[in-house]
Scaffold this motif. Structure first.
Motif, PDB file in Angstrom:
ATOM      1  N   ASN A 211       9.166  -9.087  -0.077  1.00 41.04           N
ATOM      2  CA  ASN A 211       7.741  -8.374   0.034  1.00 41.04           C
ATOM      3  C   ASN A 211       6.937  -8.570   1.263  1.00 41.04           C
ATOM      4  O   ASN A 211       6.002  -7.621   1.632  1.00 41.04           O
ATOM      5  N   GLU A 212       7.300  -9.578   2.207  1.00 42.81           N
ATOM      6  CA  GLU A 212       6.345  -9.555   3.190  1.00 42.81           C
ATOM      7  C   GLU A 212       6.705  -8.501   4.314  1.00 42.81           C
ATOM      8  O   GLU A 212       7.872  -7.779   4.111  1.00 42.81           O
TER       9      GLU A 212
ATOM     10  N   SER B  15      10.083  -7.885   6.113  1.00 48.07           N
ATOM     11  CA  SER B  15      11.315  -8.084   5.463  1.00 48.07           C
ATOM     12  C   SER B  15      11.899  -6.827   5.702  1.00 48.07           C
ATOM     13  O   SER B  15      11.310  -5.609   5.319  1.00 48.07           O
ATOM     14  N   MET B  16      13.104  -6.720   5.711  1.00 49.03           N
ATOM     15  CA  MET B  16      14.106  -5.750   5.355  1.00 49.03           C
ATOM     16  C   MET B  16      14.377  -5.131   4.128  1.00 49.03           C
ATOM     17  O   MET B  16      15.261  -4.182   3.941  1.00 49.03           O
ATOM     18  N   SER B  17      14.009  -5.877   2.983  1.00 50.64           N
ATOM     19  CA  SER B  17      14.180  -5.777   1.841  1.00 50.64           C
ATOM     20  C   SER B  17      13.017  -4.919   1.043  1.00 50.64           C
ATOM     21  O   SER B  17      12.318  -4.349   1.878  1.00 50.64           O
TER      22      SER B  17
ATOM     23  N   TYR C  52      11.219   3.937   0.183  1.00 50.00           N
ATOM     24  CA  TYR C  52      10.281   3.535   1.222  1.00 50.00           C
ATOM     25  C   TYR C  52       9.902   1.906   0.646  1.00 50.00           C
ATOM     26  O   TYR C  52       9.619   1.540  -0.323  1.00 50.00           O
ATOM     27  N   ARG C  53       9.624   1.112   1.821  1.00 52.05           N
ATOM     28  CA  ARG C  53       9.255  -0.235   1.648  1.00 52.05           C
ATOM     29  C   ARG C  53       7.622  -0.248   1.365  1.00 52.05           C
ATOM     30  O   ARG C  53       6.966  -0.462   2.133  1.00 52.05           O
ATOM     31  N   TYR C  54       7.566  -0.139   0.024  1.00 55.29           N
ATOM     32  CA  TYR C  54       6.120   0.029  -0.333  1.00 55.29           C
ATOM     33  C   TYR C  54       5.463  -1.287  -0.414  1.00 55.29           C
ATOM     34  O   TYR C  54       6.021  -2.410  -1.049  1.00 55.29           O
ATOM     35  N   HIS C  55       4.177  -1.340   0.146  1.00 56.99           N
ATOM     36  CA  HIS C  55       3.339  -2.707  -0.099  1.00 56.99           C
ATOM     37  C   HIS C  55       1.884  -2.303  -0.537  1.00 56.99           C
ATOM     38  O   HIS C  55       1.382  -1.187  -0.116  1.00 56.99           O
ATOM     39  N   PRO C  56       1.771  -2.772  -1.708  1.00 63.07           N
ATOM     40  CA  PRO C  56       0.320  -2.234  -2.353  1.00 63.07           C
ATOM     41  C   PRO C  56      -1.015  -2.400  -1.203  1.00 63.07           C
ATOM     42  O   PRO C  56      -1.026  -3.206  -0.490  1.00 63.07           O
ATOM     43  N   VAL C  57      -2.091  -1.333  -1.579  1.00 63.88           N
ATOM     44  CA  VAL C  57      -3.099  -1.372  -0.986  1.00 63.88           C
ATOM     45  C   VAL C  57      -4.157  -2.408  -1.788  1.00 63.88           C
ATOM     46  O   VAL C  57      -4.378  -1.686  -2.722  1.00 63.88           O
ATOM     47  N   ASP C  58      -4.591  -3.401  -1.197  1.00 59.15           N
ATOM     48  CA  ASP C  58      -5.726  -3.983  -2.058  1.00 59.15           C
ATOM     49  C   ASP C  58      -7.122  -3.235  -1.611  1.00 59.15           C
ATOM     50  O   ASP C  58      -7.498  -3.100  -0.449  1.00 59.15           O
TER      51      ASP C  58
END
Length: 551
Positions: free
Chosen positions: A45-46, A49-51, A540-546
């Motif tokens: 999740n960083e 990362s390509m994952s 899409y490589r989703y990253h939650p918005v804090d």
């Protein structure tokens, strides 16, 4: 008989001693499992990362199948935060004869049949597949609501924020029944009946009693809610009395964001009625004036504020900002963004520092139009008005005056700037699209550094008996030696051209709808199982918005 009995016990003991020891993972404490799972989450999740989340879930499922010890450790991680991103697998849509929502229905079935798993769910992300501005269909809201009702301990619904137009919908009702909900985002939309009444009468009274009572009742069970966002979209109405009653029904409320409401809904009087808070963001509110902010700084509710953001409030006088920084003794982060420059009122005596705060650590100062505000802030810093300030972000530092009072930097431009839209626009000669962006701010700051570096600040001449042996030229720099303030021009959201996080960063789902260069699971295709095991639908490589980064 006695000898035979003792001989039998000895044989059993020997048999037990020859049994193989239990597997090493069965003897490990739970903390070791948690540490391994945390590192696995960081790997997937960083930002670099390509994952993606799908690959992460696949690995967690594989670990859960190892043995019961791993299954017990993985379950809270697997179901604690459920992020469903992007389109469904085409094979699933064909099998279940559905265009979308297959994974949500499968998840709902699992949570309903296995209540113990549903107890673990704390955070839920559902796919946002509607284009920006398009109304979410009722059947989609009903499906999400049914999943929410299956999660009794839900704390967050992230990445899915439908517009509430003072009409009943099942999702809003489902969320109102979650006793452990900790954050919620209200996007108040236009209501036809309220709009019709506004043509015949003046506020208050545009919301009928049933609409007001329904909105208030949604907050009755939110005793744990600590973060609340209230945003008006397309003339959405939430009247003053409803504002005050809503906020005082939330005993755990600590972080509040209010934006884009009309002067009849939120004004200086409403501001004085806010409950005690730790974080507050006021954005695009016509009814909030410099007088209201000055009065608010003296209220008991404002004493505990540690983070304050004022965005597009058009504060006229610098005295309002000075009062806020003076009276908010717990303030650690302060953000000010507006077009016009707040000035010193005519006839006021000016003493240095003009504005000051003994405990402020971080300041975002963005005055778009040139004026005396930047000079007043720079002179206040030089006069020792901000002894605890460590970071200053000033995208609109027109003459570099704020850069001059910070610690010198050799490089401000980022290696990723060459890939930004603003960089391509500047290369094509389109200066309008790259104006007022972080790329432009970094480019101007870097140019000031290069100009100073090309000039000789002073020379050191080494002489011996009147003979010049060597001459050392010391190049110039921008900044103040010994300053503890870092000049920062990084964005809240990495890769964005705007410094401040805004609502489009929260609600825009365009990348999820049409992913470009998304993850297909093939980043580890060298595995011997090959494409059959690693491949999945591009997502899409989703990253939650804090939400706390808004303050």
């Amino acid at each position: 008989m006695t000898f035979s009995y003792q001989s039998t016990l000895t044989t059993q003991q020997k048999l037990r001693s020859t049994e193989p020891p239990p597997p090493v993972f069965q003897r490990l404490p739970p903390e070791i499992y948690d540490c391994i799972l945390r590192q696995l989450a960081v790997f997937h999740n960083e930002p670099s990362s390509m994952s993606c989340g799908t690959c992460h879930l696949r690995d967690l499922c594989a670990l859960a199948r190892v043995d019961r010890a791993w299954d017990r450790a993985v379950r809270p991680q697997l179901y604690g935060k459920i992020h469903i991103v992007g389109n469904d697998w085409p094979i699933h849509t064909k099998k279940f004869k559905m265009k979308s929502g297959v994974r949500l229905k499968l998840l709902r079935r699992t949570l309903r049949e296995r209540r113990a798993l549903a107890q673990h769910v704390r955070e839920l992300k559902v796919p946002r597949l509607q284009p920006e501005g398009k109304v979410i269909e009722a059947k989609t809201l009903d499906l999400v609501a049914s999943v929410v009702m299956a999660c009794p301990n839900l704390e967050k619904l992230v990445g899915f924020y439908p517009v509430y137009g003072h009409h009943f919908d099942r999702l809003t009702y489902a969320l109102s029944t979650r006793l452990n909900l900790k954050e919620h985002v209200w996007i108040i939309g236009e209501n036809p009946s309220i709009t019709e009444r506004s043509l015949k009468q003046l506020p208050p009274g545009l919301m009928d009693p049933e609409q007001a009572e329904s909105f208030l009742h949604f907050h009755d069970w939110w005793r744990s809610l600590s973060t609340l966002f209230l945003c008006s979209q397309k003339h959405g109405v939430l009247e003053r009395d409803v504002f005050v009653q809503t906020l005082h029904r939330l005993p755990a409320l600590r972080h509040l964001c209010i934006s884009h409401f009309d002067v009849d809904d939120f004004d200086d009087i409403t501001l004085q009625s806010l409950p005690p808070l730790q974080s507050l963001r006021l954005q695009d509110l016509e009814g909030v004036t410099f007088w209201g902010l000055s009065e608010f700084s003296r209220t008991k509710s404002a004493k505990g504020i540690t983070q304050l953001s004022l965005v597009n409030l058009d504060i006229t006088y610098l005295s309002a900002i000075s009062n806020l920084l003076l009276h908010l003794t717990s303030l650690r982060r302060f953000t000010l963004v507006q077009e016009s420059s707040p000035e010193v009122a005519a006839g006021d005596l000016v003493f240095q520092p003009v504005i000051a705060s003994q405990q402020l650590h971080y300041m975002h100062w963005d005055i778009l139009l040139p004026g005396s505000a930047n000079e007043n802030l720079a002179s206040s810093i030089r006069a020792g008005g901000f002894p605890s300030l460590r970071t200053l972000r000033a995208p609109s530092d027109h003459d570099g005056k704020l850069q001059m009072v910070c610690r010198p930097r050799a490089q401000v431009m980022l290696s990723s700037d060459k890939y930004s839209k603003a960089y391509r626009a500047s290369g094509e000669g389109d200066s309008s699209s790259s104006a007022n962006t972080l790329f432009t701010a970094r480019k101007l700051a870097q140019q000031r550094i290069e100009d100073a570096r090309n000039a000789v600040m002073f020379r050191v001449v080494v002489e011996e008996e009147g003979v010049v042996l060597e001459v050392f030229e010391i190049q110039g720099f921008i900044g103040t030696i010994g300053s503890r303030i870092s000049y920062n021009l990084d964005a809240d959201v990495p890769g964005k051209d705007n410094a401040l996080m805004d609502f489009p960063d929260l609600t825009n789902g365009s990348k999820e709808i049409d992913p470009r260069d998304g993850c297909t699971g093939m980043w580890n295709a060298s595995h011997h199982a090959g494409k059959k095991w690693w491949n999945h639908t591009e997502r899409y490589r989703y990253h939650p918005v804090d939400l706390h980064r808004f303050f």
